[in-house]
Scaffold this active site. Structure first.
Site, PDB file in Angstrom:
ATOM      1  N   TYR A  33      13.645  46.372  25.254  1.00 46.89           N
ATOM      2  CA  TYR A  33      13.537  44.608  25.549  1.00 46.89           C
ATOM      3  C   TYR A  33      13.032  44.567  26.993  1.00 46.89           C
ATOM      4  CZ  TYR A  33      17.882  43.814  27.436  1.00 46.89           C
ATOM      5  OH  TYR A  33      19.305  43.896  28.109  1.00 46.89           O
ATOM      6  N   ARG A  52       8.217  48.565  33.482  1.00 49.17           N
ATOM      7  CA  ARG A  52       9.419  49.300  33.162  1.00 49.17           C
ATOM      8  C   ARG A  52       9.308  49.161  31.603  1.00 49.17           C
ATOM      9  NH1 ARG A  52      14.854  46.300  34.791  1.00 49.17           N
ATOM     10  NH2 ARG A  52      14.114  44.524  33.107  1.00 49.17           N
ATOM     11  N   ARG A 101      15.754  53.515   5.007  1.00 49.99           N
ATOM     12  CA  ARG A 101      16.503  54.035   6.014  1.00 49.99           C
ATOM     13  C   ARG A 101      16.671  55.658   6.217  1.00 49.99           C
ATOM     14  NH1 ARG A 101      22.106  55.427   7.022  1.00 49.99           N
ATOM     15  NH2 ARG A 101      22.864  54.773   9.090  1.00 49.99           N
ATOM     16  N   LYS A 151      15.778  50.400  29.081  1.00 50.79           N
ATOM     17  CA  LYS A 151      16.264  49.162  28.524  1.00 50.79           C
ATOM     18  C   LYS A 151      16.293  48.787  27.056  1.00 50.79           C
ATOM     19  CE  LYS A 151      16.003  44.409  30.323  1.00 50.79           C
ATOM     20  NZ  LYS A 151      17.393  44.142  30.655  1.00 50.79           N
ATOM     21  N   GLU A 183      26.941  48.893  37.539  1.00 54.32           N
ATOM     22  CA  GLU A 183      26.253  47.651  37.469  1.00 54.32           C
ATOM     23  C   GLU A 183      27.031  46.773  36.814  1.00 54.32           C
ATOM     24  OE1 GLU A 183      22.651  48.209  35.493  1.00 54.32           O
ATOM     25  OE2 GLU A 183      23.312  49.486  34.053  1.00 54.32           O
ATOM     26  N   LEU A 207      20.306  50.413  34.971  1.00 51.41           N
ATOM     27  CA  LEU A 207      19.224  49.891  34.818  1.00 51.41           C
ATOM     28  C   LEU A 207      18.430  49.467  36.266  1.00 51.41           C
ATOM     29  CD1 LEU A 207      17.269  49.079  32.474  1.00 51.41           C
ATOM     30  CD2 LEU A 207      17.616  46.534  33.218  1.00 51.41           C
TER      31      LEU A 207
END
Ligand code: PDD
Length: 287
Positions: A33, A52, A101, A151, A183, A207
């Protein structure tokens, strides 16, 4: 009034937007995301977020659902349709819905990635009163996976961290691994000593914040010294100032860590000045 959101090529009222129960984002957290802020109806640091996103997709061998130009057009359309002046755009790409799945990745030729975007209207985002007061953080152990440079939507531990902070009467948590701060739960972490800004160096431990890159550039342009190295909670508690950066908080002063006041317990000079510069310059460059 309901939002207009984007799902796989369509603009729809949010209540009509649907994703399969077999979507791998839902079943496996197999998705990435980006969050891009909107100021004055324009996109902040769009290029950085788009680059990114491409990197996250490549690292996970996931097909890009649209070109950068197409993504820019979708972002702009959503800003326009939802009348966003200040707020955020959330974008998520997953490895699609293979119809069952299975741990193995589906063939991208047969299962296209899912692309979803929606807006979050946040009037007053730039003028956030929290930036005048500063926020309080606690420290918790960093038990996330080892590819934090990607991310991904695996946000359970960051969510738990925010809840631990809330329970402790704080606003957020800083993550600590092998004695050093990595972070924040959803932001990069910094301390200030004199006019020197100290933050962890880039690696797969954190990140690579788009706001981080911009803020460090502006800091250097403003003749501040930047040192990219590890620091401990104890060093942070002894620092003159501390702050976090992210697309949703910009630059946010931190005034307390694990109950210890930082400096005078109010935002110092450096973090508020960097916030001012960041907002001013980002707005100028917004698209
Ligand atoms: N979070 N570190 C982590 C773990 C993050 O989740 C984020 C962003 C950042 C800052 O990156 P950037 O400056 O590019 O926003 C650092 C977003 C805002 C979120 O999850 O909502």
């Amino acid at each position: 009034m309901s939002r207009i959101v984007y799902v796989n090529g369509e603009y729809l009222p949010e209540e009509d937007a649907k994703i399969s129960i077999f979507d791998r984002g839902f079943l496996m957290a197999d998705g990435v995301y980006e969050v891009t802020s909107v100021l004055d109806g324009k996109l902040v640091d769009f290029e950085g977020h788009a680059v990114r996103l491409e990197r996250s997709l490549t690292e996970l061998d996931m097909a890009a659902p649209a070109t950068k130009d197409e993504l820019l057009a979708i972002h702009r359309e959503l800003v326009e349709r939802n009348g966003i002046v200040e707020g955020m755009i959330y974008l998520q790409v997953t490895r699609g819905a293979p119809g069952d799945r299975d741990f193995a990745f589906p063939d991208p030729e047969e299962t296209p990635s899912t692309l979803v975007l929606f807006t979050q209207n946040k009037p007053g985002l730039a003028d956030n009163p929290a930036a005048k007061k500063g926020i309080k953080v606690i420290s918790i152990e960093d038990i996330r996976w080892g590819r934090r440079d990607i991310k991904t939507v695996q946000l359970l531990y960051p969510s738990m961290g925010k809840m631990m902070a809330k329970k402790a009467g704080a606003d957020d948590a800083w993550l600590v691994e092998d004695g050093f701060v990595t972070e924040g739960t959803s932001n990069n972490a910094y301390i200030v000593k004199g006019r020197k800004i100290i933050t962890r160096a880039l690696s797969s431990d954190i990140l690579h914040g788009i706001t981080r890159a911009a803020v460090l550039r502006f800091a250097k342009e403003a003749q501040m010294e930047v040192e990219e190295r590890n620091f401990t909670i104890e060093e942070a508690q002894d620092a003159d100032e501390a702050f976090i950066t992210s697309a949703s908080t910009f630059v946010m002063p931190v005034v307390e860590i694990d109950g210890a006041q930082i400096g005078t317990g109010t935002p110092g000079e450096v973090a508020p000045r960097l916030r001012e510069i960041y907002l001013e310059e980002s707005l100028k460059a917004a698209v």
